[in-house]
Design a protein around this motif. Structure first.
Motif, PDB file in Angstrom:
ATOM      1  N   ALA A 165       0.658  -1.613  -0.547  1.00  0.00           N
ATOM      2  CA  ALA A 165       0.037   0.305  -0.034  1.00  0.00           C
ATOM      3  C   ALA A 165       1.065   1.469  -0.331  1.00  0.00           C
ATOM      4  O   ALA A 165       2.049   0.791  -0.046  1.00  0.00           O
ATOM      5  CB  ALA A 165      -0.637   0.234   1.111  1.00  0.00           C
ATOM      6  N   ASP A 166      -0.018   2.319   0.513  1.00  0.00           N
ATOM      7  CA  ASP A 166       1.354   3.650   0.570  1.00  0.00           C
ATOM      8  C   ASP A 166       1.990   3.381   1.793  1.00  0.00           C
ATOM      9  O   ASP A 166       2.582   5.137   1.752  1.00  0.00           O
ATOM     10  CB  ASP A 166       0.472   5.155   0.440  1.00  0.00           C
ATOM     11  N   GLY A 167       2.042   2.637   2.665  1.00  0.00           N
ATOM     12  CA  GLY A 167       2.426   2.784   3.809  1.00  0.00           C
ATOM     13  C   GLY A 167       1.570   2.870   5.026  1.00  0.00           C
ATOM     14  O   GLY A 167       0.874   4.028   4.601  1.00  0.00           O
ATOM     15  N   PRO A 168       1.656   2.545   6.214  1.00  0.00           N
ATOM     16  CA  PRO A 168       1.464   2.910   7.188  1.00  0.00           C
ATOM     17  C   PRO A 168       0.996   3.844   8.006  1.00  0.00           C
ATOM     18  O   PRO A 168       2.396   4.887   7.714  1.00  0.00           O
ATOM     19  CB  PRO A 168       1.123   1.620   8.502  1.00  0.00           C
ATOM     20  N   ARG A 169       0.238   4.896   8.028  1.00  0.00           N
ATOM     21  CA  ARG A 169      -0.387   6.057   8.283  1.00  0.00           C
ATOM     22  C   ARG A 169       0.223   5.843  10.164  1.00  0.00           C
ATOM     23  O   ARG A 169      -1.243   6.205  10.432  1.00  0.00           O
ATOM     24  CB  ARG A 169      -1.852   6.654   7.857  1.00  0.00           C
ATOM     25  N   THR A 170       0.768   5.773  10.328  1.00  0.00           N
ATOM     26  CA  THR A 170       1.578   5.702  12.057  1.00  0.00           C
ATOM     27  C   THR A 170       2.685   6.247  12.777  1.00  0.00           C
ATOM     28  O   THR A 170       3.487   6.289  11.939  1.00  0.00           O
ATOM     29  CB  THR A 170       1.247   4.199  12.363  1.00  0.00           C
ATOM     30  N   THR A 171       2.402   6.760  13.974  1.00  0.00           N
ATOM     31  CA  THR A 171       3.697   6.755  14.935  1.00  0.00           C
ATOM     32  C   THR A 171       3.726   6.558  15.661  1.00  0.00           C
ATOM     33  O   THR A 171       3.118   6.429  16.537  1.00  0.00           O
ATOM     34  CB  THR A 171       3.563   8.585  14.869  1.00  0.00           C
ATOM     35  N   LEU A 172       4.946   6.295  16.067  1.00  0.00           N
ATOM     36  CA  LEU A 172       5.375   5.432  17.424  1.00  0.00           C
ATOM     37  C   LEU A 172       6.721   5.826  17.756  1.00  0.00           C
ATOM     38  O   LEU A 172       7.308   6.234  17.133  1.00  0.00           O
ATOM     39  CB  LEU A 172       6.243   4.080  17.361  1.00  0.00           C
ATOM     40  N   LEU A 173       6.054   6.536  19.686  1.00  0.00           N
ATOM     41  CA  LEU A 173       7.102   7.352  20.042  1.00  0.00           C
ATOM     42  C   LEU A 173       6.985   6.574  21.739  1.00  0.00           C
ATOM     43  O   LEU A 173       6.312   6.208  22.238  1.00  0.00           O
ATOM     44  CB  LEU A 173       5.828   9.133  20.160  1.00  0.00           C
ATOM     45  N   THR A 174       8.576   7.118  21.368  1.00  0.00           N
ATOM     46  CA  THR A 174       8.927   6.036  22.683  1.00  0.00           C
ATOM     47  C   THR A 174       9.425   7.748  23.639  1.00  0.00           C
ATOM     48  O   THR A 174       9.406   8.764  23.025  1.00  0.00           O
ATOM     49  CB  THR A 174       9.809   4.641  23.043  1.00  0.00           C
ATOM     50  N   ASN A 175       9.539   7.390  24.946  1.00  0.00           N
ATOM     51  CA  ASN A 175       9.842   8.392  26.056  1.00  0.00           C
ATOM     52  C   ASN A 175       9.103   9.716  26.096  1.00  0.00           C
ATOM     53  O   ASN A 175       9.303  10.791  26.071  1.00  0.00           O
ATOM     54  CB  ASN A 175      11.625   9.437  25.701  1.00  0.00           C
ATOM     55  N   THR A 176       7.821   9.633  26.133  1.00  0.00           N
ATOM     56  CA  THR A 176       7.120  10.216  25.767  1.00  0.00           C
ATOM     57  C   THR A 176       5.886  10.384  26.799  1.00  0.00           C
ATOM     58  O   THR A 176       5.178   9.764  27.017  1.00  0.00           O
ATOM     59  CB  THR A 176       6.276  10.419  23.761  1.00  0.00           C
ATOM     60  N   GLU A 177       5.646  11.863  27.397  1.00  0.00           N
ATOM     61  CA  GLU A 177       5.268  11.683  29.037  1.00  0.00           C
ATOM     62  C   GLU A 177       3.570  12.573  28.461  1.00  0.00           C
ATOM     63  O   GLU A 177       3.960  13.346  28.164  1.00  0.00           O
ATOM     64  CB  GLU A 177       5.671  11.833  29.952  1.00  0.00           C
ATOM     65  N   VAL A 178       2.737  11.767  29.237  1.00  0.00           N
ATOM     66  CA  VAL A 178       1.482  12.674  29.251  1.00  0.00           C
ATOM     67  C   VAL A 178       1.713  13.537  30.202  1.00  0.00           C
ATOM     68  O   VAL A 178       1.509  12.905  31.144  1.00  0.00           O
ATOM     69  CB  VAL A 178       0.220  12.091  29.353  1.00  0.00           C
ATOM     70  N   ARG A 179       1.820  14.630  29.885  1.00  0.00           N
ATOM     71  CA  ARG A 179       1.945  16.112  31.342  1.00  0.00           C
ATOM     72  C   ARG A 179       0.609  16.813  31.426  1.00  0.00           C
ATOM     73  O   ARG A 179      -0.377  17.122  32.700  1.00  0.00           O
ATOM     74  CB  ARG A 179       2.763  17.581  30.532  1.00  0.00           C
ATOM     75  N   ASP A 180      -0.492  16.354  30.662  1.00  0.00           N
ATOM     76  CA  ASP A 180      -2.024  16.952  30.797  1.00  0.00           C
ATOM     77  C   ASP A 180      -2.934  16.594  29.712  1.00  0.00           C
ATOM     78  O   ASP A 180      -2.716  16.104  28.629  1.00  0.00           O
ATOM     79  CB  ASP A 180      -1.821  18.705  30.684  1.00  0.00           C
ATOM     80  N   ALA A 181      -4.236  17.108  29.533  1.00  0.00           N
ATOM     81  CA  ALA A 181      -4.816  16.488  29.184  1.00  0.00           C
ATOM     82  C   ALA A 181      -6.444  16.758  28.991  1.00  0.00           C
ATOM     83  O   ALA A 181      -7.339  17.077  30.277  1.00  0.00           O
ATOM     84  CB  ALA A 181      -5.661  14.840  29.177  1.00  0.00           C
ATOM     85  N   ARG A 182      -7.297  17.346  28.304  1.00  0.00           N
ATOM     86  CA  ARG A 182      -7.436  17.741  27.769  1.00  0.00           C
ATOM     87  C   ARG A 182      -9.382  17.487  27.102  1.00  0.00           C
ATOM     88  O   ARG A 182      -8.977  17.657  25.755  1.00  0.00           O
ATOM     89  CB  ARG A 182      -8.232  19.638  27.527  1.00  0.00           C
ATOM     90  N   PRO A 183     -10.268  17.383  27.652  1.00  0.00           N
ATOM     91  CA  PRO A 183     -11.574  16.450  26.653  1.00  0.00           C
ATOM     92  C   PRO A 183     -11.680  17.506  25.836  1.00  0.00           C
ATOM     93  O   PRO A 183     -12.060  18.765  26.072  1.00  0.00           O
ATOM     94  CB  PRO A 183     -12.292  15.772  27.377  1.00  0.00           C
ATOM     95  N   LEU A 184     -12.010  16.721  23.959  1.00  0.00           N
ATOM     96  CA  LEU A 184     -12.421  17.799  23.090  1.00  0.00           C
ATOM     97  C   LEU A 184     -13.763  17.999  23.303  1.00  0.00           C
ATOM     98  O   LEU A 184     -14.889  17.726  24.124  1.00  0.00           O
ATOM     99  CB  LEU A 184     -11.890  17.136  21.952  1.00  0.00           C
ATOM    100  N   GLY A 185     -15.057  18.986  22.417  1.00  0.00           N
ATOM    101  CA  GLY A 185     -16.700  18.844  22.756  1.00  0.00           C
ATOM    102  C   GLY A 185     -16.798  17.613  22.317  1.00  0.00           C
ATOM    103  O   GLY A 185     -18.151  17.322  22.260  1.00  0.00           O
ATOM    104  N   ARG A 186     -16.988  17.260  21.416  1.00  0.00           N
ATOM    105  CA  ARG A 186     -17.315  15.879  20.445  1.00  0.00           C
ATOM    106  C   ARG A 186     -16.571  14.578  21.005  1.00  0.00           C
ATOM    107  O   ARG A 186     -17.596  13.752  21.545  1.00  0.00           O
ATOM    108  CB  ARG A 186     -17.357  16.094  18.465  1.00  0.00           C
ATOM    109  N   ALA A 187     -15.515  14.268  20.398  1.00  0.00           N
ATOM    110  CA  ALA A 187     -14.688  13.491  21.457  1.00  0.00           C
ATOM    111  C   ALA A 187     -13.580  12.902  20.785  1.00  0.00           C
ATOM    112  O   ALA A 187     -12.982  13.996  20.588  1.00  0.00           O
ATOM    113  CB  ALA A 187     -14.642  12.048  20.252  1.00  0.00           C
ATOM    114  N   GLY A 188     -12.483  12.961  22.101  1.00  0.00           N
ATOM    115  CA  GLY A 188     -10.886  12.256  21.952  1.00  0.00           C
ATOM    116  C   GLY A 188     -10.469  13.402  23.160  1.00  0.00           C
ATOM    117  O   GLY A 188     -11.166  13.491  23.851  1.00  0.00           O
TER     118      GLY A 188
END
Length: 434
Positions: free
Chosen positions: A286-309
């Motif tokens: 195919a065109d290759g996977p649309r994906t990103t793998l990240l190590t050493n990555t810490e979630v510091r804060d999170a906010r909900p979106l209005g619709r989803a996610g």
């Protein structure tokens, strides 16, 4: 009211194994136990019963075999009765499918006497000579001992807790129930780097070309650790390592719990290879996977979106760079933690605790001040090491608990199985003394 020898509260694999091993003792030894489960039937991690997912331990790590290889409740007995013994033999893999293991446990749970479904325990008290256990169904049970097998609960790191209950956000424990919903989003993010995270990533990556979403997999770990599966490391799930670990100072035990986690919480090597091979296949076909793998990555804060996610504020812990990510779907593969049930408040004065308020678990897995009255299953990682959640050590722990209740070993309890010695060997310590 009948006074049972014990009441088992909760019916995961460990208490179910106890039910299997005490079944033949009900008559000869008059070891009378009853097991209470809040759910209406046995279910083992239903949100992660992917079609091709297997256990990370061989079939010998079933409910009973490591304590009693002749038990009628063994996995091989289940295969024989279900007509799958020869197909399993021809398959030539020691690792059962996860769905298969769930069905095996349900087969045992639905056949054993003494199991009561739909009985959520609401409170426990002691009347001076025995424990009184009450349930939401209005039933009461009386027993001289308790065995707590309430299991663990999904763990969510503090920065991600504001997202709980939001559309498009789920813990891995509920992944299958939300998979179709997640696949409607333009981007799906997985947080975590254990076996469950890897299984979900492979499952979503397989379907990505069909649905067209982007896939992000991130972890604060420095790499995607494979599970350490060499033989000398496996010896750390042994009776003597558990005894050695329990004798260490509390501060040392807590440090080891952090340092050793990657040895047992990693990804199976076969799954790592399958993920890489699928990447390569999609790159070629195919065109290759649309994906990103990240190590050493810490979630510091999170906010909900209005619709989803959610919007995630991230930090790369090696470069020190802060960045952000907006995602419509979010899977929290952030593991599980021990749960201390609220119904124990009525017997709090009978429970022994360490300096941090945790169960002070004795060698025989009891936690009560008198000893030999309240036992725990998979709530002793801080005392007995990472062998606590190991399925293969469940029959060993149940053999110890049964011996404590009977005053003798109904099933032989291994004392030493390892090639290596943990701590200073006695003969060398004696040499130094001379």
């Amino acid at each position: 009211m009948i006074t049972h020898d014990f009441v088992g509260i909760g019916l995961g694999p460990f208490n179910l194994g106890l039910a299997c091993l005490t079944d033949p003792l009900r008559g000869s030894d008059d070891l009378d136990g009853v097991f209470l489960e809040a759910r209406d039937r046995f279910d083992w991690h239903p949100g992660m019963l992917l079609d091709d997912a297997t256990l990370q331990v061989p079939f010998l790590a079933d409910l009973v075999t490591m304590a009693d290889p002749t038990s009628r409740w063994s996995f091989l007995s289940y295969l024989k009765q279900s007509g799958n013994l020869y197909p399993f033999y021809i398959r030539e893999s020691f690792y059962p499918l996860r769905r298969e293991y769930d069905d095996y446990c349900r087969w045992a749970a639905e056949s054993l006497p003494g199991i009561r479904f739909g009985q959520a325990v609401t409170d426990v008290e002691h009347d001076g000579s025995a424990y009184l256990v009450r349930t939401s169904a209005g039933a009461s049970f009386r027993a001289r001992r308790l065995v707590l097998g309430v299991g663990t609960s999904p763990r969510v790191p503090t920065p991600l807790r504001p997202l709980l209950g939001e559309r498009g956000v789920t813990h891995s424990a509920d992944y299958l129930a939300h998979r179709e919903e997640l696949q409607q989003e333009e981007r799906i993010t997985i947080v975590g780097s254990g076996q469950s995270a890897a299984e979900i990533y492979l499952d979503l990556l397989s379907a990505a070309p069909e649905h067209g979403y982007e896939l992000v997999w991130l972890t604060r770990s420095p790499r995607f650790f494979p599970m350490e599966y060499t033989k000398l490391t496996l010896e750390m799930t042994s009776p003597e390592y558990g005894a050695y670990h329990r004798a260490l100072p509390m501060e040392t035990r807590d440090r080891l719990a952090r340092d050793q986690r990657h040895l047992f919480k990693g990804i199976s090597g076969d799954l790592v290879d399958a993920i890489y091979d699928l990447h390569y296949q999609q790159r070629v076909t195919a065109d290759g996977p649309r994906t990103t793998l990240l190590t050493n990555t810490e979630v510091r804060d999170a906010r909900p979106l209005g619709r989803a996610g959610a919007d995630l504020d991230l930090l790369h812990t090696e470069t020190g760079e802060a960045f952000s990510l907006r995602t419509g779907g979010l899977v929290l593969a952030t593991g599980y933690g021990p749960t201390e049930p609220a119904f124990l408040r009525g017997v709090e004065d009978r429970i022994r605790r360490d300096a941090k308020g945790r169960y002070d678990v004795a060698e025989d897995y009891s936690v009560d001040v008198a000893g030999g009255e309240i036992f725990v299953q998979n709530a002793e990682e801080h005392t007995h090491s990472l062998l606590a959640p190991d399925l293969g050590m469940g029959p060993y722990r149940n053999s110890v608990i049964i011996a404590a209740m009977l005053g003798r070993e109904a099933y032989p309890v291994e004392k030493r199985i390892a090639v290596q010695t943990f701590g200073v060997p006695d003969q060398l310590r004696q040499e130094v003394a001379r």
